[in-house]
Design a protein around this motif. Structure first.
Motif, PDB file in Angstrom:
ATOM      1  N   ALA A   1       0.837  -1.198   0.000  1.00 52.57           N
ATOM      2  CA  ALA A   1       0.000   0.000   0.000  1.00 52.57           C
ATOM      3  C   ALA A   1       0.873   1.250   0.000  1.00 52.57           C
ATOM      4  CB  ALA A   1      -0.933  -0.009   1.208  1.00 52.57           C
ATOM      5  N   ARG A   2       1.965   1.227   0.780  1.00 49.48           N
ATOM      6  CA  ARG A   2       2.886   2.372   0.780  1.00 49.48           C
ATOM      7  C   ARG A   2       3.584   2.520  -0.568  1.00 49.48           C
ATOM      8  NH1 ARG A   2       3.734   5.082   5.182  1.00 49.48           N
ATOM      9  NH2 ARG A   2       2.987   4.292   7.183  1.00 49.48           N
ATOM     10  N   ARG A   3       3.816   1.421  -1.249  1.00 48.30           N
ATOM     11  CA  ARG A   3       4.501   1.471  -2.540  1.00 48.30           C
ATOM     12  C   ARG A   3       3.576   1.939  -3.658  1.00 48.30           C
ATOM     13  NH1 ARG A   3       5.147  -2.245  -6.742  1.00 48.30           N
ATOM     14  NH2 ARG A   3       3.970  -3.831  -5.581  1.00 48.30           N
ATOM     15  N   LEU A   4       2.302   1.548  -3.608  1.00 50.85           N
ATOM     16  CA  LEU A   4       1.401   1.764  -4.732  1.00 50.85           C
ATOM     17  C   LEU A   4       0.429   2.924  -4.544  1.00 50.85           C
ATOM     18  CD1 LEU A   4       0.596  -1.997  -5.393  1.00 50.85           C
ATOM     19  CD2 LEU A   4       2.005  -0.500  -6.824  1.00 50.85           C
ATOM     20  N   LEU A   5       0.308   3.438  -3.324  1.00 46.56           N
ATOM     21  CA  LEU A   5      -0.610   4.547  -3.072  1.00 46.56           C
ATOM     22  C   LEU A   5       0.183   5.796  -2.704  1.00 46.56           C
ATOM     23  CD1 LEU A   5      -3.332   2.740  -0.905  1.00 46.56           C
ATOM     24  CD2 LEU A   5      -3.426   3.262  -3.347  1.00 46.56           C
ATOM     25  N   PRO A   6      -0.281   6.973  -3.100  1.00 48.00           N
ATOM     26  CA  PRO A   6       0.438   8.213  -2.771  1.00 48.00           C
ATOM     27  C   PRO A   6       0.130   8.675  -1.345  1.00 48.00           C
ATOM     28  CG  PRO A   6      -1.489   8.736  -4.080  1.00 48.00           C
ATOM     29  CD  PRO A   6      -1.445   7.233  -3.976  1.00 48.00           C
ATOM     30  N   LEU A   7       0.612   7.939  -0.362  1.00 44.98           N
ATOM     31  CA  LEU A   7       0.322   8.267   1.026  1.00 44.98           C
ATOM     32  C   LEU A   7       1.044   9.552   1.432  1.00 44.98           C
ATOM     33  CD1 LEU A   7       0.507   4.783   2.794  1.00 44.98           C
ATOM     34  CD2 LEU A   7      -1.384   5.834   1.527  1.00 44.98           C
ATOM     35  N   ALA A   8       0.351  10.409   2.159  1.00 49.71           N
ATOM     36  CA  ALA A   8       0.951  11.638   2.661  1.00 49.71           C
ATOM     37  C   ALA A   8       2.011  11.311   3.712  1.00 49.71           C
ATOM     38  CB  ALA A   8      -0.131  12.530   3.275  1.00 49.71           C
ATOM     39  N   ASN A   9       2.924  12.265   3.932  1.00 49.62           N
ATOM     40  CA  ASN A   9       3.975  12.037   4.930  1.00 49.62           C
ATOM     41  C   ASN A   9       3.403  11.763   6.308  1.00 49.62           C
ATOM     42  OD1 ASN A   9       5.979  12.407   3.043  1.00 49.62           O
ATOM     43  ND2 ASN A   9       6.269  14.573   3.494  1.00 49.62           N
ATOM     44  N   ASP A  10       2.282  12.423   6.633  1.00 51.75           N
ATOM     45  CA  ASP A  10       1.669  12.232   7.951  1.00 51.75           C
ATOM     46  C   ASP A  10       0.418  11.370   7.860  1.00 51.75           C
ATOM     47  OD1 ASP A  10       0.091  14.004   6.585  1.00 51.75           O
ATOM     48  OD2 ASP A  10      -0.288  15.314   8.304  1.00 51.75           O
ATOM     49  N   CYS A  11       0.373  10.466   6.882  1.00 57.91           N
ATOM     50  CA  CYS A  11      -0.801   9.625   6.673  1.00 57.91           C
ATOM     51  C   CYS A  11      -1.116   8.802   7.921  1.00 57.91           C
ATOM     52  CB  CYS A  11      -0.577   8.697   5.482  1.00 57.91           C
ATOM     53  SG  CYS A  11      -1.982   7.619   5.114  1.00 57.91           S
ATOM     54  N   GLU A  12      -2.358   8.847   8.344  1.00 50.97           N
ATOM     55  CA  GLU A  12      -2.820   7.989   9.436  1.00 50.97           C
ATOM     56  C   GLU A  12      -3.105   6.598   8.867  1.00 50.97           C
ATOM     57  OE1 GLU A  12      -6.199   8.658  12.691  1.00 50.97           O
ATOM     58  OE2 GLU A  12      -7.016   8.075  10.749  1.00 50.97           O
ATOM     59  N   VAL A  13      -2.533   5.574   9.464  1.00 51.39           N
ATOM     60  CA  VAL A  13      -2.754   4.196   9.024  1.00 51.39           C
ATOM     61  C   VAL A  13      -3.477   3.466  10.156  1.00 51.39           C
ATOM     62  CG1 VAL A  13      -1.711   2.076   8.168  1.00 51.39           C
ATOM     63  CG2 VAL A  13      -0.659   4.284   7.624  1.00 51.39           C
ATOM     64  N   VAL A  14      -4.740   3.140   9.925  1.00 55.55           N
ATOM     65  CA  VAL A  14      -5.601   2.558  10.952  1.00 55.55           C
ATOM     66  C   VAL A  14      -5.842   1.087  10.645  1.00 55.55           C
ATOM     67  CG1 VAL A  14      -7.792   2.791  12.183  1.00 55.55           C
ATOM     68  CG2 VAL A  14      -6.755   4.790  11.095  1.00 55.55           C
ATOM     69  N   MET A  15      -5.799   0.258  11.658  1.00 56.15           N
ATOM     70  CA  MET A  15      -6.129  -1.155  11.492  1.00 56.15           C
ATOM     71  C   MET A  15      -7.233  -1.543  12.465  1.00 56.15           C
ATOM     72  SD  MET A  15      -3.845  -4.643  11.693  1.00 56.15           S
ATOM     73  CE  MET A  15      -3.555  -4.688   9.936  1.00 56.15           C
ATOM     74  N   GLU A  16      -8.306  -2.101  11.920  1.00 50.58           N
ATOM     75  CA  GLU A  16      -9.322  -2.707  12.766  1.00 50.58           C
ATOM     76  C   GLU A  16      -8.768  -4.019  13.291  1.00 50.58           C
ATOM     77  OE1 GLU A  16     -13.080  -3.412  11.073  1.00 50.58           O
ATOM     78  OE2 GLU A  16     -13.793  -1.366  11.378  1.00 50.58           O
ATOM     79  N   ALA A  17      -8.863  -4.224  14.581  1.00 50.67           N
ATOM     80  CA  ALA A  17      -8.258  -5.418  15.177  1.00 50.67           C
ATOM     81  C   ALA A  17      -9.262  -6.134  16.067  1.00 50.67           C
ATOM     82  CB  ALA A  17      -7.019  -5.030  15.995  1.00 50.67           C
ATOM     83  N   ARG A  18      -9.139  -7.427  16.133  1.00 53.76           N
ATOM     84  CA  ARG A  18      -9.939  -8.232  17.050  1.00 53.76           C
ATOM     85  C   ARG A  18      -9.012  -8.858  18.086  1.00 53.76           C
ATOM     86  NH1 ARG A  18     -12.857  -5.959  14.040  1.00 53.76           N
ATOM     87  NH2 ARG A  18     -14.816  -6.670  13.105  1.00 53.76           N
ATOM     88  N   VAL A  19      -9.534  -9.074  19.243  1.00 55.50           N
ATOM     89  CA  VAL A  19      -8.753  -9.719  20.300  1.00 55.50           C
ATOM     90  C   VAL A  19      -8.431 -11.156  19.909  1.00 55.50           C
ATOM     91  CG1 VAL A  19      -8.779 -10.447  22.718  1.00 55.50           C
ATOM     92  CG2 VAL A  19      -9.738  -8.214  22.072  1.00 55.50           C
ATOM     93  N   HIS A  20      -9.374 -11.811  19.251  1.00 55.45           N
ATOM     94  CA  HIS A  20      -9.227 -13.223  18.922  1.00 55.45           C
ATOM     95  C   HIS A  20      -8.048 -13.450  17.968  1.00 55.45           C
ATOM     96  CE1 HIS A  20     -10.479 -17.331  18.618  1.00 55.45           C
ATOM     97  NE2 HIS A  20     -10.725 -17.269  17.323  1.00 55.45           N
ATOM     98  N   HIS A  21      -7.079 -14.229  18.417  1.00 58.04           N
ATOM     99  CA  HIS A  21      -5.918 -14.641  17.606  1.00 58.04           C
ATOM    100  C   HIS A  21      -5.053 -13.473  17.142  1.00 58.04           C
ATOM    101  CE1 HIS A  21      -7.650 -18.855  16.418  1.00 58.04           C
ATOM    102  NE2 HIS A  21      -7.369 -18.747  17.707  1.00 58.04           N
ATOM    103  N   PHE A  22      -5.094 -12.338  17.835  1.00 60.67           N
ATOM    104  CA  PHE A  22      -4.193 -11.244  17.489  1.00 60.67           C
ATOM    105  C   PHE A  22      -2.901 -11.429  18.289  1.00 60.67           C
ATOM    106  CE2 PHE A  22      -3.408  -6.404  17.285  1.00 60.67           C
ATOM    107  CZ  PHE A  22      -2.735  -6.555  16.093  1.00 60.67           C
ATOM    108  N   THR A  23      -1.982 -12.183  17.707  1.00 63.58           N
ATOM    109  CA  THR A  23      -0.756 -12.574  18.396  1.00 63.58           C
ATOM    110  C   THR A  23       0.268 -11.438  18.375  1.00 63.58           C
ATOM    111  OG1 THR A  23       0.196 -13.450  16.350  1.00 63.58           O
ATOM    112  CG2 THR A  23      -1.132 -14.959  17.687  1.00 63.58           C
ATOM    113  N   GLU A  24       1.312 -11.602  19.178  1.00 62.54           N
ATOM    114  CA  GLU A  24       2.390 -10.606  19.174  1.00 62.54           C
ATOM    115  C   GLU A  24       3.067 -10.538  17.813  1.00 62.54           C
ATOM    116  OE1 GLU A  24       5.168 -10.869  22.315  1.00 62.54           O
ATOM    117  OE2 GLU A  24       3.676 -10.722  23.923  1.00 62.54           O
ATOM    118  N   GLU A  25       3.146 -11.652  17.127  1.00 65.46           N
ATOM    119  CA  GLU A  25       3.745 -11.645  15.787  1.00 65.46           C
ATOM    120  C   GLU A  25       2.943 -10.762  14.843  1.00 65.46           C
ATOM    121  OE1 GLU A  25       5.206 -14.840  12.352  1.00 65.46           O
ATOM    122  OE2 GLU A  25       3.740 -15.441  13.883  1.00 65.46           O
ATOM    123  N   LYS A  26       1.627 -10.822  14.948  1.00 67.67           N
ATOM    124  CA  LYS A  26       0.787  -9.978  14.105  1.00 67.67           C
ATOM    125  C   LYS A  26       0.880  -8.516  14.520  1.00 67.67           C
ATOM    126  CE  LYS A  26      -2.530 -13.634  12.930  1.00 67.67           C
ATOM    127  NZ  LYS A  26      -3.951 -14.043  12.914  1.00 67.67           N
TER     128      LYS A  26
END
Length: 495
Positions: A152-177
């Motif tokens: 997404a950073r490579r293919l989209l013209p993200l602004a320098n201060d672009c907010e990157v939000v991720m919807e997350a669930r508690v279920h199976h959200f490991t430290e690796e993720k």
């Protein structure tokens, strides 16, 4: 006891003299007095099926839009249409998640972004906010989360201060993720926790116990690399006022940056499908909201929008505000819904059909809808109501339409019912107005679009010359300095 003005404020009102505001008794909860308390409906933002272009017509319309260069505010979204479990009341469930689906879907999303990357629309103005949503993006494997974010950073013209939000669930959200998301540049995590009470969580389909959700949030905050926000719902099945207050105190005890409060059953966006898990009556919903407003203010939270509270500057929720307004919305992934120049479009929701189109190098658009005549003004008003404050004059300047004659009767009703305060320049929602924000958003949207044919355009502003300021002569400048006492007195000679 003085009467509280009670009217169906969600209806479009005619242009007639407004009733004067009446004083409210201090013991009357305006959350209950302002509306007939009908069930909330989806906003008029959704168009009828008959108005949508499909097939070849949709493809041609989309190509026309993609050939135009974006110049205004823009957000982007990658939609992940999978969940391992279907929660009670969920209105967005699409596909059951299987582990083998992760790499296949990530490959296709990256391919889709590449297919769109050569267009003027995608390569125009910077993207201010990127959201990885769904569905459940954190169901994907860690390597695929990182791959989607880095491309997404490579293919989209993200602004320098672009907010990157991720919807997350508690279920199976490991430290690796977690670490993969942080390495990919996520600046804000959103968790729809709903409740920290295990019994209530189980009643709405959440898997983990309440203490497990709290422990995961603490662990994520320890990285200190992104904002962490949760959404809590009031009016859930089995959720008493005591349980609700406990949820609020638990959230306040955690190292959170943001907190969103929504009534059970309320859609996340105007026009979104309603959820179905509402169990509480109107009185309990109103009392839950009243207690939340009082408790959070005493716990160091500041109200940021009609539903969101913040405690640090890390939590700004830029995506949501821009997406509700007139921003263009570039979207990728099966079932995603976007907008370009006021036109809305939907990506193919049938997963296998979407895969087939993407791998053939085609843009998998299912339908495209023309914009409403006053779409910009209507969406800017929706954004303003959602943010808890708006200026009719500012919306007029941005939309180019004269709105005050149409909106004044409606706003006068809101003011008389105690839902808003403020004068002609800025209107602010009260606590009761924030409780009814979804109805006010719908009322503003419908009011403008119903009278679109009667709206006049603002006259074009006079062109201003932007010449350089004249340079003041040195002797004149010294005279000004001397008059202001800026020059030290000349030394007197000894003679």
């Amino acid at each position: 006891m003085p009467e509280v003005v009670a009217q169906p404020l969600s209806q479009t009102v005619p242009s007639s003299p407004a009733r004067p505001a009446r004083p409210h008794a201090p013991d009357v909860d305006l959350r209950l007095g302002a509306f007939a308390l009908e069930e909330p409906k989806a906003s008029g933002a959704e168009r009828s099926d008959a108005e949508a272009l499909r097939g070849t017509d949709a493809a041609e319309a989309l190509e026309m839009l993609l050939d135009r260069t974006r110049r205004g505010p823009t957000v982007a979204e990658v939609h992940v249409p999978f969940c391992e479990t279907k929660c009670e009341g969920c209105g967005c469930w699409q596909n059951e998640y299987r582990q083998l689906e992760s790499s296949r879907y990530a490959d296709a999303v990256v391919k889709e972004m590449a297919v769109w990357s050569g267009t003027h629309a995608q390569s125009g103005a910077p993207v201010q906010a990127l959201r990885i949503g769904g569905g459940n993006p954190t169901a994907l494997e860690a390597v695929d989360i990182l791959r989607i974010l880095s491309n997404a950073r490579r293919l989209l013209p993200l602004a320098n201060d672009c907010e990157v939000v991720m919807e997350a669930r508690v279920h199976h959200f490991t430290e690796e993720k977690m670490e993969a998301a942080l390495a990919g540049g996520v600046t804000r995590f959103e968790f729809p926790v709903r409740s920290f009470n295990t019994a209530v969580r189980r009643a709405v389909g959440r898997v983990e116990e309440g203490f497990e959700a709290a422990r995961l949030l603490e662990r994520l905050a320890q990285y200190d690399e992104a904002g962490v926000a949760v959404e809590l719902n009031y009016g859930l099945p089995g959720q008493s006022l005591d349980v609700w207050e406990s949820d609020l105190r638990t959230a306040s005890s955690l190292p959170l940056d943001g907190l969103t409060l929504r009534a059970a059953g309320e859609p996340d966006f105007p026009g979104a499908r309603l959820k179905t898990e509402r169990a509480a009556g109107a009185e309990l919903l109103a009392e839950s909201h009243r207690r939340a407003c009082g408790l959070l203010a005493g716990e160091g939270w500041d109200r940021r929008t009609s539903v969101r509270w913040g405690r640090t500057e890390r939590d700004r929720s830029l995506f949501e505000a821009l997406a509700l307004g007139d921003a263009d919305r570039l979207v990728f992934g099966s079932g995603a819904q976007g907008r370009l120049f006021g036109w809305t479009y939907r990506i193919e929701g049938a997963l296998e059909a979407w895969y087939s189109a993407v791998w053939m190098g085609r843009r998998a658009v299912a339908e495209v809808s023309r914009p409403e005549p006053a779409w910009r003004a209507a969406t800017l008003l929706v954004r303003g109501v959602f943010e808890g404050r708006f200026s009719v004059k500012a919306v007029e300047r941005r939309s180019g339409l004269v709105l005050a004659p149409v909106l004044e009767p409606l706003i006068a009703q809101w003011r008389a019912a105690g839902l808003v305060t403020g004068g002609a320049d800025w209107v602010r929602l009260t606590d009761a107005g924030c409780f009814h924000h979804a109805r006010l958003e719908r009322a503003a949207y419908d009011c403008v679009n119903a009278r679109a044919a009667q709206l006049l355009e603002l006259p074009a502003p006079a062109l201003r010359r932007r010449g350089a300021f004249p340079i003041m002569a040195a002797d004149a400048w010294r005279a000004v300095e001397a008059g202001c006492g800026m020059l030290a007195p000349k030394a007197v000679s000894a003679s």
